[in-house]
Design a protein around this motif. Structure first.
Motif, PDB file in Angstrom:
ATOM      1  N   GLY A 146     -22.664  20.097  39.020  1.00  0.00           N
ATOM      2  CA  GLY A 146     -21.627  19.614  39.923  1.00  0.00           C
ATOM      3  C   GLY A 146     -20.241  19.770  39.332  1.00  0.00           C
ATOM      4  N   TYR A 147     -20.089  19.410  38.042  1.00  0.00           N
ATOM      5  CA  TYR A 147     -18.792  19.569  37.393  1.00  0.00           C
ATOM      6  C   TYR A 147     -18.396  21.040  37.312  1.00  0.00           C
ATOM      7  CZ  TYR A 147     -18.875  14.674  35.881  1.00  0.00           C
ATOM      8  OH  TYR A 147     -18.893  13.310  35.843  1.00  0.00           O
ATOM      9  N   LEU A 148     -19.360  21.911  37.038  1.00  0.00           N
ATOM     10  CA  LEU A 148     -19.072  23.339  36.981  1.00  0.00           C
ATOM     11  C   LEU A 148     -18.659  23.864  38.354  1.00  0.00           C
ATOM     12  CD1 LEU A 148     -19.006  25.920  35.301  1.00  0.00           C
ATOM     13  CD2 LEU A 148     -21.412  26.256  35.882  1.00  0.00           C
ATOM     14  N   LEU A 149     -19.344  23.421  39.382  1.00  0.00           N
ATOM     15  CA  LEU A 149     -19.002  23.840  40.744  1.00  0.00           C
ATOM     16  C   LEU A 149     -17.603  23.371  41.140  1.00  0.00           C
ATOM     17  CD1 LEU A 149     -20.132  25.334  43.180  1.00  0.00           C
ATOM     18  CD2 LEU A 149     -21.086  23.175  43.975  1.00  0.00           C
ATOM     19  N   VAL A 150     -17.262  22.148  40.786  1.00  0.00           N
ATOM     20  CA  VAL A 150     -15.916  21.624  41.068  1.00  0.00           C
ATOM     21  C   VAL A 150     -14.876  22.414  40.279  1.00  0.00           C
ATOM     22  CG1 VAL A 150     -14.406  19.622  40.723  1.00  0.00           C
ATOM     23  CG2 VAL A 150     -16.643  19.327  41.774  1.00  0.00           C
ATOM     24  N   ALA A 151     -15.178  22.741  39.022  1.00  0.00           N
ATOM     25  CA  ALA A 151     -14.241  23.532  38.218  1.00  0.00           C
ATOM     26  C   ALA A 151     -14.030  24.911  38.845  1.00  0.00           C
ATOM     27  CB  ALA A 151     -14.747  23.668  36.786  1.00  0.00           C
ATOM     28  N   LEU A 152     -15.086  25.527  39.363  1.00  0.00           N
ATOM     29  CA  LEU A 152     -14.954  26.830  40.020  1.00  0.00           C
ATOM     30  C   LEU A 152     -14.128  26.716  41.304  1.00  0.00           C
ATOM     31  CD1 LEU A 152     -18.520  28.311  39.467  1.00  0.00           C
ATOM     32  CD2 LEU A 152     -16.390  28.994  38.347  1.00  0.00           C
ATOM     33  N   CYS A 153     -14.340  25.634  42.053  1.00  0.00           N
ATOM     34  CA  CYS A 153     -13.510  25.402  43.248  1.00  0.00           C
ATOM     35  C   CYS A 153     -12.047  25.233  42.874  1.00  0.00           C
ATOM     36  CB  CYS A 153     -13.989  24.162  44.002  1.00  0.00           C
ATOM     37  SG  CYS A 153     -15.444  24.420  44.991  1.00  0.00           S
ATOM     38  N   ASN A 154     -11.790  24.484  41.812  1.00  0.00           N
ATOM     39  CA  ASN A 154     -10.415  24.277  41.367  1.00  0.00           C
ATOM     40  C   ASN A 154      -9.792  25.576  40.868  1.00  0.00           C
ATOM     41  OD1 ASN A 154     -10.231  21.550  41.985  1.00  0.00           O
ATOM     42  ND2 ASN A 154     -11.105  20.938  40.033  1.00  0.00           N
ATOM     43  N   LEU A 155     -10.571  26.403  40.183  1.00  0.00           N
ATOM     44  CA  LEU A 155     -10.063  27.689  39.724  1.00  0.00           C
ATOM     45  C   LEU A 155      -9.710  28.574  40.918  1.00  0.00           C
ATOM     46  CD1 LEU A 155      -9.434  29.697  37.469  1.00  0.00           C
ATOM     47  CD2 LEU A 155     -11.851  30.363  37.500  1.00  0.00           C
ATOM     48  N   ALA A 156     -10.594  28.632  41.896  1.00  0.00           N
ATOM     49  CA  ALA A 156     -10.319  29.429  43.097  1.00  0.00           C
ATOM     50  C   ALA A 156      -9.097  28.877  43.845  1.00  0.00           C
ATOM     51  CB  ALA A 156     -11.542  29.451  44.009  1.00  0.00           C
ATOM     52  N   SER A 157      -8.958  27.556  43.913  1.00  0.00           N
ATOM     53  CA  SER A 157      -7.788  26.951  44.566  1.00  0.00           C
ATOM     54  C   SER A 157      -6.509  27.294  43.821  1.00  0.00           C
ATOM     55  CB  SER A 157      -7.941  25.430  44.643  1.00  0.00           C
ATOM     56  OG  SER A 157      -8.987  25.072  45.503  1.00  0.00           O
ATOM     57  N   ALA A 158      -6.546  27.218  42.497  1.00  0.00           N
ATOM     58  CA  ALA A 158      -5.366  27.562  41.701  1.00  0.00           C
ATOM     59  C   ALA A 158      -4.984  29.022  41.907  1.00  0.00           C
ATOM     60  CB  ALA A 158      -5.624  27.276  40.224  1.00  0.00           C
ATOM     61  N   LEU A 159      -5.976  29.891  41.980  1.00  0.00           N
ATOM     62  CA  LEU A 159      -5.685  31.308  42.200  1.00  0.00           C
ATOM     63  C   LEU A 159      -5.125  31.548  43.603  1.00  0.00           C
ATOM     64  CD1 LEU A 159      -8.716  32.906  40.350  1.00  0.00           C
ATOM     65  CD2 LEU A 159      -6.309  32.920  39.636  1.00  0.00           C
ATOM     66  N   LEU A 160      -5.621  30.816  44.594  1.00  0.00           N
ATOM     67  CA  LEU A 160      -5.040  30.932  45.940  1.00  0.00           C
ATOM     68  C   LEU A 160      -3.603  30.421  45.968  1.00  0.00           C
ATOM     69  CD1 LEU A 160      -8.064  29.994  48.211  1.00  0.00           C
ATOM     70  CD2 LEU A 160      -6.728  32.105  48.313  1.00  0.00           C
ATOM     71  N   ILE A 161      -3.337  29.328  45.269  1.00  0.00           N
ATOM     72  CA  ILE A 161      -1.965  28.818  45.171  1.00  0.00           C
ATOM     73  C   ILE A 161      -1.084  29.855  44.496  1.00  0.00           C
ATOM     74  CG2 ILE A 161      -0.515  27.079  44.023  1.00  0.00           C
ATOM     75  CD1 ILE A 161      -2.843  25.082  44.541  1.00  0.00           C
ATOM     76  N   PHE A 162      -1.596  30.478  43.429  1.00  0.00           N
ATOM     77  CA  PHE A 162      -0.863  31.548  42.757  1.00  0.00           C
ATOM     78  C   PHE A 162      -0.563  32.695  43.721  1.00  0.00           C
ATOM     79  CE2 PHE A 162      -1.530  35.760  40.802  1.00  0.00           C
ATOM     80  CZ  PHE A 162      -0.336  35.860  40.100  1.00  0.00           C
ATOM     81  N   LEU A 163      -1.568  33.125  44.473  1.00  0.00           N
ATOM     82  CA  LEU A 163      -1.372  34.252  45.397  1.00  0.00           C
ATOM     83  C   LEU A 163      -0.383  33.915  46.511  1.00  0.00           C
ATOM     84  CD1 LEU A 163      -5.049  35.548  45.667  1.00  0.00           C
ATOM     85  CD2 LEU A 163      -3.125  36.642  44.481  1.00  0.00           C
ATOM     86  N   ILE A 164      -0.486  32.708  47.052  1.00  0.00           N
ATOM     87  CA  ILE A 164       0.456  32.294  48.099  1.00  0.00           C
ATOM     88  C   ILE A 164       1.869  32.211  47.528  1.00  0.00           C
ATOM     89  CG2 ILE A 164       1.120  30.368  49.601  1.00  0.00           C
ATOM     90  CD1 ILE A 164      -1.929  29.839  49.973  1.00  0.00           C
ATOM     91  N   GLY A 165       2.011  31.575  46.363  1.00  0.00           N
ATOM     92  CA  GLY A 165       3.324  31.472  45.733  1.00  0.00           C
ATOM     93  C   GLY A 165       3.895  32.830  45.370  1.00  0.00           C
ATOM     94  N   ARG A 166       3.040  33.730  44.896  1.00  0.00           N
ATOM     95  CA  ARG A 166       3.505  35.074  44.534  1.00  0.00           C
ATOM     96  C   ARG A 166       4.013  35.831  45.752  1.00  0.00           C
ATOM     97  NH1 ARG A 166      -0.708  39.366  42.379  1.00  0.00           N
ATOM     98  NH2 ARG A 166      -1.046  39.552  44.601  1.00  0.00           N
ATOM     99  N   ARG A 167       3.277  35.724  46.845  1.00  0.00           N
ATOM    100  CA  ARG A 167       3.691  36.436  48.058  1.00  0.00           C
ATOM    101  C   ARG A 167       4.973  35.859  48.659  1.00  0.00           C
ATOM    102  NH1 ARG A 167      -0.448  39.471  50.924  1.00  0.00           N
ATOM    103  NH2 ARG A 167       1.236  39.907  52.373  1.00  0.00           N
ATOM    104  N   LEU A 168       5.146  34.547  48.553  1.00  0.00           N
ATOM    105  CA  LEU A 168       6.311  33.909  49.168  1.00  0.00           C
ATOM    106  C   LEU A 168       7.541  33.887  48.264  1.00  0.00           C
ATOM    107  CD1 LEU A 168       4.635  30.876  50.973  1.00  0.00           C
ATOM    108  CD2 LEU A 168       5.454  33.011  51.991  1.00  0.00           C
ATOM    109  N   TYR A 169       7.342  33.665  46.947  1.00  0.00           N
ATOM    110  CA  TYR A 169       8.480  33.412  46.073  1.00  0.00           C
ATOM    111  C   TYR A 169       8.523  34.257  44.808  1.00  0.00           C
ATOM    112  CZ  TYR A 169       8.713  29.369  49.078  1.00  0.00           C
ATOM    113  OH  TYR A 169       8.780  28.556  50.180  1.00  0.00           O
TER     114      TYR A 169
END
Length: 183
Positions: free
Chosen positions: A96-119
């Motif tokens: 469960g902790y590993l799955l949550v960490a993978l979700c958080n990693l994917a979320s951070a990468l999506l935030i990075f991609l959105i921020g990169r495209r916008l700013y």
């Protein structure tokens, strides 16, 4: 006087967008791995209450029971069905902790991609970094429904903002619907 970018060393250390993505991946992954190790070593007992209820429902599903009849919990069903395979292999907390960490990693990468495209690249990298660094303070490293829901909400926003297909609204709506299925 030389302009920025005219010096030969400037081109030597310049990263492509793909390179920035992999730097972000490694930095975010390292930080999340450190949080995961801290979580396992510290063993926050109070954080296991929700996870215990989620795994009880997952066990009911594994035994052929009916969710919300044989075991009651007010959460939507996707968290329970997501944890069923982890429960099947008896890796409840670690899995469960590993799955949550993978979700958080994917979320951070999506935030990075959105921020990169916008700013821009640096803004995207810093936005993802701020997200990852603040996770322990908002209890985002525990087995709660929020990391799963947030991942699909960010994917929905990314699809809505940046996909150039005629089905982007459908995709964004489906991803938002999956997010609601977790929270």
């Amino acid at each position: 006087r030389e302009r920025l970018g005219d010096h030969p060393m400037d081109n030597k250390f310049r990263l492509s967008d793909n390179g920035y993505f992999w730097v972000a991946f490694l930095v975010y992954g390292f930080i999340l791995a450190a949080f995961l190790a801290l979580l396992v070593l510290k063993g926050y007992a109070w954080a296991k209450y929700d996870a215990g209820r989620f795994y009880e429902m997952a066990d009911v599903i594994l035994k052929g029971g009916t969710p919300y009849v044989d075991f009651k919990d007010p959460k939507p069903p996707l968290i329970f069905f997501t944890l069923v395979p982890i429960s099947y292999f008896h890796a409840q907390l670690a899995g469960g902790y590993l799955l949550v960490a993978l979700c958080n990693l994917a979320s951070a990468l999506l935030i990075f991609l959105i921020g990169r495209r916008l700013y821009g690249r640096l803004a995207g990298l810093l936005a993802g970094l701020l997200f990852v660094v603040n996770l322990p303070f908002i209890e985002g490293i525990f087995i709660f429904t929020e990391p799963f829901s947030l991942l699909f909400l960010l994917a929905s926003a990314y699809a809505l903002l940046f996909w150039n297909t005629r089905h982007r609204f459908l995709a964004a709506g489906l991803l938002a619907g999956v997010a609601v299925g977790f929270k």
